[in-house]
Write a protein that holds these residues in place. Sequence first.
Motif, PDB file in Angstrom:
ATOM      1  N   ILE A  15       2.662  -5.327   8.819  1.00  0.00           N
ATOM      2  CA  ILE A  15       2.792  -6.140   7.609  1.00  0.00           C
ATOM      3  C   ILE A  15       1.496  -6.087   6.798  1.00  0.00           C
ATOM      4  N   GLU A  16       0.359  -6.206   7.486  1.00  0.00           N
ATOM      5  CA  GLU A  16      -0.926  -6.155   6.793  1.00  0.00           C
ATOM      6  C   GLU A  16      -1.155  -4.796   6.142  1.00  0.00           C
ATOM      7  N   ILE A  17      -0.766  -3.731   6.829  1.00  0.00           N
ATOM      8  CA  ILE A  17      -0.918  -2.380   6.265  1.00  0.00           C
ATOM      9  C   ILE A  17      -0.085  -2.243   5.000  1.00  0.00           C
ATOM     10  N   ILE A  18       1.162  -2.710   5.061  1.00  0.00           N
ATOM     11  CA  ILE A  18       2.044  -2.610   3.894  1.00  0.00           C
ATOM     12  C   ILE A  18       1.498  -3.455   2.744  1.00  0.00           C
ATOM     13  N   LYS A  19       0.992  -4.655   3.045  1.00  0.00           N
ATOM     14  CA  LYS A  19       0.418  -5.502   1.998  1.00  0.00           C
ATOM     15  C   LYS A  19      -0.763  -4.809   1.321  1.00  0.00           C
ATOM     16  N   GLU A  20      -1.620  -4.194   2.116  1.00  0.00           N
ATOM     17  CA  GLU A  20      -2.780  -3.494   1.553  1.00  0.00           C
ATOM     18  C   GLU A  20      -2.353  -2.308   0.700  1.00  0.00           C
ATOM     19  N   ARG A  21      -1.359  -1.563   1.181  1.00  0.00           N
ATOM     20  CA  ARG A  21      -0.872  -0.400   0.421  1.00  0.00           C
ATOM     21  C   ARG A  21      -0.172  -0.838  -0.860  1.00  0.00           C
ATOM     22  N   SER A  32       5.428  -6.579  -6.643  1.00  0.00           N
ATOM     23  CA  SER A  32       5.828  -7.944  -6.285  1.00  0.00           C
ATOM     24  C   SER A  32       6.984  -7.939  -5.288  1.00  0.00           C
ATOM     25  N   ASN A  33       7.917  -7.003  -5.413  1.00  0.00           N
ATOM     26  CA  ASN A  33       9.025  -6.928  -4.457  1.00  0.00           C
ATOM     27  C   ASN A  33       8.540  -6.577  -3.053  1.00  0.00           C
ATOM     28  N   VAL A  34       7.607  -5.665  -2.957  1.00  0.00           N
ATOM     29  CA  VAL A  34       7.051  -5.315  -1.649  1.00  0.00           C
ATOM     30  C   VAL A  34       6.289  -6.503  -1.072  1.00  0.00           C
ATOM     31  N   GLY A  35       5.537  -7.206  -1.919  1.00  0.00           N
ATOM     32  CA  GLY A  35       4.807  -8.396  -1.464  1.00  0.00           C
ATOM     33  C   GLY A  35       5.746  -9.492  -0.997  1.00  0.00           C
TER      34      GLY A  35
END
Length: 127
Positions: A15-21, A32-35
């Motif tokens: 989750i943290e990796i995806i948030k950073e990317r 915003s959708n990914v977040g």
Amino acid sequence: MVEPVVATIDTRLKIEIIKERAKHISATDWKSNVGNYCNKVENVFKYRNIVCHTPAVLKNDSWTFKPVAAAKLLKKIDIAKKDVGHVSVGELVSAITAGREALGAGEILLENFRRLNAEKQRRTAPR
């Protein structure tokens, strides 16, 4: 080859990796959708951990999850009431709803990325 490696990574780290990317996505609606998706998955994972690692206890004719591990007790202890906080089964309904929303949003995100990759391949294919 990537899938077995990703499968071994802890969910919180994914989750943290995806948030950073996601910070590097230029389209604001995609970002915003990914977040939002990451927030939903994070919430579901929190409740998943509660259910999987906390015993269910019957309290006042209602099932709740009461932590017994020292680290979890310290997080849930209420010194003023001299009690340990409980998580009611009713609270899980919101997590289940969020999980369903996250699953749907995840499918939409995957489809969007498939279309994006197909379009990128089409544009870079030799003519």
